[in-house]
Design a protein around this motif. Structure first.
Motif, PDB file in Angstrom:
ATOM      1  N   THR A 242       0.830  -1.211   0.000  1.00 31.26           N
ATOM      2  CA  THR A 242       0.000   0.000   0.000  1.00 31.26           C
ATOM      3  C   THR A 242       0.863   1.259   0.000  1.00 31.26           C
ATOM      4  O   THR A 242       0.533   2.244  -0.670  1.00 31.26           O
ATOM      5  CB  THR A 242      -0.950  -0.012   1.215  1.00 31.26           C
ATOM      6  OG1 THR A 242      -1.594  -1.292   1.254  1.00 31.26           O
ATOM      7  CG2 THR A 242      -1.987   1.065   1.113  1.00 31.26           C
ATOM      8  N   VAL A 263     -10.272  -2.295  -4.917  1.00 32.23           N
ATOM      9  CA  VAL A 263     -10.114  -3.061  -3.692  1.00 32.23           C
ATOM     10  C   VAL A 263     -11.326  -3.985  -3.611  1.00 32.23           C
ATOM     11  O   VAL A 263     -12.406  -3.581  -4.020  1.00 32.23           O
ATOM     12  CB  VAL A 263     -10.111  -2.082  -2.482  1.00 32.23           C
ATOM     13  CG1 VAL A 263      -9.965  -2.799  -1.177  1.00 32.23           C
ATOM     14  CG2 VAL A 263      -9.037  -1.039  -2.646  1.00 32.23           C
ATOM     15  N   SER A 267     -12.985  -5.489   1.668  1.00 29.08           N
ATOM     16  CA  SER A 267     -11.794  -4.862   2.273  1.00 29.08           C
ATOM     17  C   SER A 267     -11.848  -3.351   2.182  1.00 29.08           C
ATOM     18  O   SER A 267     -10.959  -2.656   2.665  1.00 29.08           O
ATOM     19  CB  SER A 267     -10.516  -5.308   1.573  1.00 29.08           C
ATOM     20  OG  SER A 267     -10.556  -6.644   1.242  1.00 29.08           O
ATOM     21  N   GLN A 271     -10.790   2.156   7.357  1.00 29.61           N
ATOM     22  CA  GLN A 271      -9.344   2.079   7.635  1.00 29.61           C
ATOM     23  C   GLN A 271      -8.511   2.190   6.354  1.00 29.61           C
ATOM     24  O   GLN A 271      -7.495   2.859   6.317  1.00 29.61           O
ATOM     25  CB  GLN A 271      -8.986   0.746   8.301  1.00 29.61           C
ATOM     26  CG  GLN A 271      -9.310   0.667   9.773  1.00 29.61           C
ATOM     27  CD  GLN A 271      -9.568  -0.790  10.180  1.00 29.61           C
ATOM     28  OE1 GLN A 271     -10.595  -1.364   9.833  1.00 29.61           O
ATOM     29  NE2 GLN A 271      -8.639  -1.386  10.901  1.00 29.61           N
ATOM     30  N   THR A 272      -8.969   1.482   5.316  1.00 31.34           N
ATOM     31  CA  THR A 272      -8.251   1.518   4.037  1.00 31.34           C
ATOM     32  C   THR A 272      -8.240   2.934   3.482  1.00 31.34           C
ATOM     33  O   THR A 272      -7.196   3.448   3.069  1.00 31.34           O
ATOM     34  CB  THR A 272      -8.961   0.620   2.994  1.00 31.34           C
ATOM     35  OG1 THR A 272      -9.357  -0.579   3.624  1.00 31.34           O
ATOM     36  CG2 THR A 272      -8.085   0.322   1.810  1.00 31.34           C
ATOM     37  N   ARG A 275      -5.984   5.837   5.156  1.00 33.70           N
ATOM     38  CA  ARG A 275      -4.554   5.963   4.830  1.00 33.70           C
ATOM     39  C   ARG A 275      -4.339   6.891   3.644  1.00 33.70           C
ATOM     40  O   ARG A 275      -3.344   7.602   3.579  1.00 33.70           O
ATOM     41  CB  ARG A 275      -3.957   4.590   4.515  1.00 33.70           C
ATOM     42  CG  ARG A 275      -3.659   3.819   5.775  1.00 33.70           C
ATOM     43  CD  ARG A 275      -3.027   2.499   5.494  1.00 33.70           C
ATOM     44  NE  ARG A 275      -1.645   2.594   5.047  1.00 33.70           N
ATOM     45  CZ  ARG A 275      -0.938   1.520   4.720  1.00 33.70           C
ATOM     46  NH1 ARG A 275      -1.493   0.317   4.780  1.00 33.70           N
ATOM     47  NH2 ARG A 275       0.305   1.648   4.321  1.00 33.70           N
ATOM     48  N   ASP A 332      -5.761  -4.107  -6.146  1.00 34.54           N
ATOM     49  CA  ASP A 332      -5.178  -4.707  -4.948  1.00 34.54           C
ATOM     50  C   ASP A 332      -5.888  -6.024  -4.648  1.00 34.54           C
ATOM     51  O   ASP A 332      -7.065  -6.185  -4.974  1.00 34.54           O
ATOM     52  CB  ASP A 332      -5.319  -3.747  -3.768  1.00 34.54           C
ATOM     53  CG  ASP A 332      -4.449  -4.188  -2.596  1.00 34.54           C
ATOM     54  OD1 ASP A 332      -3.401  -4.825  -2.843  1.00 34.54           O
ATOM     55  OD2 ASP A 332      -4.809  -3.914  -1.445  1.00 34.54           O
ATOM     56  N   GLY A 560      -8.533  -8.385   4.943  1.00 34.25           N
ATOM     57  CA  GLY A 560      -7.737  -7.239   5.346  1.00 34.25           C
ATOM     58  C   GLY A 560      -8.093  -6.409   6.569  1.00 34.25           C
ATOM     59  O   GLY A 560      -8.214  -5.193   6.457  1.00 34.25           O
TER      60      GLY A 560
END
Ligand code: ADP
Ligand code: ZN
Ligand code: ZN
Length: 751
Positions: A242, A263, A267, A271-272, A275, A332, A560
């Motif tokens: 990532t 994605v 997932s 949170q993903t 970032r 991903d 994830g």
């Protein structure tokens, strides 16, 4: 001038191309992709459509286009892609165009709406077939009711006010539909802006490790020179993939271009997204997935279309978002099954991504810790560049994996679902106030109900499949059609009371845990506990924030998530995915086990994993224990080669569903005949297997047959199959309108 038009509608008969003549005054304004309004049949109201082609003349007398709408959603590029997809995935151009339109687009006026904190959401209670049948049989007559239902069929997560605005219907219509049992209204909280309440500290780029730097440089050079190339970024979980994506996206931004990062749906968590927000700020980011309300998705789409959002993070269908000036596409967890669509159009997102990357002359990056065997094979054969990250970036170590042979447990008289070893480890974890995840890929309580005297098994009355016992409401349920019936204590065949419940699912596991560890707190996550109101995300947050001792779940727990306090993962039955009737059984088992193992020990403490199995010698279980992808790949690719399975061929599944066995068998035979002819006509090499009943030969009272074809796909074969598809449809339209036939390339589900 004549325009070829696709009508924007779900009605099956309208799924064709219609010719209209273009009035002289519109000739200069019309182009491929234009949105037009046309008269249609005896319809009172004109319909909306899209121009997909323009030609000089037609031998027939045609109706005139009424007008062209100002706002054009699609251009020539999109129409071209839609046409390619329709041919390649055996469906209508309109099915493909729908994916490329802003969420909720219909003829109704689009205006901005303001939402309250909570909102009423509208869900369909009847499926497509039932609704179509009622329209055909004239049970459903009101044009407005039909419009509302059609709209709900095309769109997910529609609020009541969305429905009023987008589909242009009154609250009274919605009430009537609810009263008559077509829809259900559920009150839910909404956030119009999916990022609201987020105050995130800005983060800076991390200094890349040598491996990361190497990967970054290779991909970046394509970004800088505008070159198309495909990369496989193979790196264990936590190896910093990532971080590499983020720094590549930064480069693309600097060139004023946009980035697309896909994605898997499950997932795609806050949170993903966080970032990315903390590095780039939320203004530049758009998020697209099906959990957003329709209104939210619409707003995100517009943000992309305006060019404000230059970073698009989304699930499968986000690939069709109107990204302006793409600079990179990242997929991903590229091995994930959710990237293949199981409804029309049955596309694989990697194929679309590859097409777009070529068209735009940009790099495509596929990332995974357990790459798809097909992708790794491509990389191994220089059709893709392999970039490897071998080490965890934050220096946390991989967990310790131990295999428990369940055959020994039985011999030692342990009939519980938990081995002695796993029980000890759980107890230990409870003492140390650490969290545990237990994974079992079967829901419900018991999966098999049998009379021990006469051998009767409880089956669904609509499907040829055994019913699963659900202990909570004491019912037997069908996991395919939703049919339910009361639990049985007396055999309906021989009246014996000797009824046994076999097989174990997550409900039974939870009851067992409560018996063995009465003091432990547990939470369960499977389709039965995840609902519209209580999302997958909510359950995981409860597990994390309330420090629940044990999370019990199906495949949903695998993906994830980062739980620093989880130090033990137990796999209750590693064999369940090995015994599926599919050439990917080993690959799936390896992937699931590797991923579930990755949930343990992500904090400072080392994690433990216990894998219970009846097949401790199976190579996919062994390789997963050692977390050795390469060893797994080498064994598996050899087997695939010997048995001629993908990547050494492609598998086409033709599924035939219909009301009676006779009809379905007859049409299957016809298709088989057409295929034989096509082999000669197109001079292609295909291995066609005779039509047979599908492994589950009845679902929802529909008989199911199938034809399997093994071949190495190329353009001629696609043409031959498309020809077969068209002939089949013509035959069905004439002789058996209720039969449905699908053509699916490399389907995810072989059942
Ligand atoms: P992956 O996407 O491969 O699972 P991540 O990018 O999430 O890996 O990285 C895992 C952890 O390692 C994260 O906490 C991340 O901040 C950290 N990390 C990644 N790259 C570096 C680096 N170059 N230096 C230090 N920490 C890093
Ligand atoms: Zn019996
Ligand atoms: Zn059923």
């Amino acid at each position: 001038m004549v325009a070829q038009i696709i009508i924007n509608s779900t009605v099956r008969n309208l799924n064709r191309i219609f010719d209209y003549s273009v009035p002289e005054e519109l000739e200069n304004m019309i182009s491929i992709g234009s949105r037009v309004v046309v008269p249609f049949g005896n319809n009172k109201n004109p319909l909306e459509g899209f121009v997909i082609g323009i030609k000089e003349e037609s031998p027939y007398k045609l109706k005139n286009i009424i007008r062209i709408e100002d706002k054009k959603y699609l251009g020539e590029k999109e129409i071209t892609l839609a046409k390619i997809m329709a041919h390649r995935y055996f469906c209508n151009v309109s099915d493909c165009i729908k994916l490329m339109l802003p969420p909720g687009t219909t003829t109704a006026n689009l205006t901005n709406r303001i939402h309250d904190k909570t909102e009423k959401f509208v869900y369909l209670l009847k499926d497509d077939d039932e609704i179509e049948k009622e329209i055909e049989d004239n049970i459903l007559k009101s044009e407005k009711q039909i419009r509302a239902l059609q709209f709900l069929r095309m769109n997910e997560e529609v609020s009541s006010s969305d429905l009023q605005q987008f589909a242009d219907v009154s609250p009274a219509i919605i009430k009537t539909l609810e009263k008559n049992g077509y829809i259900e209204i559920v009150e839910k909280e909404v956030e119009r802006n999916p990022f609201i309440h987020k105050v995130l500290e800005k983060t800076e780029n991390l200094k890349l490790t040598n491996e990361q730097k190497n990967a970054f440089d290779k991909i970046n050079s394509c970004i800088q020179t505008g070159q198309n190339k495909e990369f496989l970024l193979f790196g264990v979980t936590g190896s910093g993939k990532t971080e590499v994506y983020i720094q590549l996206i930064e480069q693309v931004l600097k060139k004023g271009k946009s980035s697309m990062m896909l994605v898997p749906e499950i997932s795609l968590t806050p949170q993903t997204v966080d970032r990315f927000i903390s590095r780039f700020g939320e203004d530049k980011i758009a998020v697209l997935h099906s959990k957003l309300s329709l209104g939210e998705r619409y707003d995100q789409w517009k943000k992309i279309e305006r060019g404000d959002a230059k970073i698009i993070i989304g699930a499968r269908s986000a690939i069709f978002a109107p990204a302006q000036n793409l600079g990179i596409i990242i997929v991903d967890e590229e091995h994930d099954e959710s990237y293949k669509s199981e409804t029309n159009p049955r596309y694989h997102v990697k194929e679309i991504a590859s097409y777009l990357a070529k068209r735009e002359k940009i790099p495509l990056v596929l990332g995974s810790a357990t790459p798809d065997i097909k992708s790794y094979y491509k990389a191994d054969n220089n059709q893709m560049e392999l970039l490897t990250l071998t080490k965890r970036a934050n220096k946390s170590s991989l967990p310790e994996v131990e295999i428990v042979d369940l055959r020994n447990e039985l011999i030692n008289g342990n009939k519980s679902m938990l081995s002695i070893k796993l029980q000890e480890m759980i107890e230990n974890n409870l003492k140390n106030k650490k969290q545990t995840i237990l994974f079992l890929n079967r829901r419900g309580h018991s999966t098999f109900i049998m009379c021990r005297d006469c051998g009767y098994t409880a089956k669904c009355k609509n499907c040829n499949i055994t019913l699963t016992y659900h202990s909570k409401d004491r019912k037997l349920k069908c996991h395919y059609c939703g049919y339910e019936t009361k639990e049985i204590n007396v055999c309906p065949e021989c009246h014996s009371k000797n009824i046994r419940y076999f097989g174990a699912g997550t409900q039974k596991l939870e009851l067992e845990i409560k018996k063995i560890f009465p003091e432990a707190t547990t939470i369960r996550m499977d389709i039965d506990t995840v609902s519209k109101k209580n999302s997958h995300e909510d359950i995981l947050n409860t597990f994390k924030n309330e420090k629940i001792d044990i999370l019990i779940g199906t495949q949903m727990v695998v993906k994830g998530h980062h739980f620093p306090d989880v130090t033990l993962v137990g796999v209750i039955a590693a064999d369940s995915s090995l015994n599926i009737d599919d050439y990917r059984a080993s690959e799936r088992t390896f992937q699931i086990l590797t991923q579930v193992e990755g949930r343990s020990g992500r904090g400072n403490e080392k994690g433990n994993v216990i894998v219970q199995t009846y097949n401790p010698d199976n190579f996919s279980i062994e390789c997963a224990k050692e977390q050795d992808y390469l060893k797994f790949y080498e064994t598996e690719i050899e087997l695939r080669k010997q048995l001629r399975y993908p990547p050494f061929c492609d598998i086409i599944l033709i599924g035939i569903n219909g009301n009676t066995n006779k009809e379905v068998e007859n049409i299957s035979g016809k298709i088989y005949e057409y295929l034989q002819k096509m082999i000669k006509k197109y001079e292609v090499d295909m291995q066609i297997f005779k039509p047979v009943p599908a492994p589950i030969d009845k679902i929802k009272n529909k008989t199911r047959w199938r034809i399997i074809i093994k071949c190495k796909l190329n353009n001629q074969i696609i043409d031959a199959l498309y020809d077969t598809y068209c002939q089949t449809n013509a035959y069905i339209n004439k002789y058996s309108k209720t039969t449905k036939v699908i053509f699916d390339i490399n389907p995810t589900n072989m059942i």
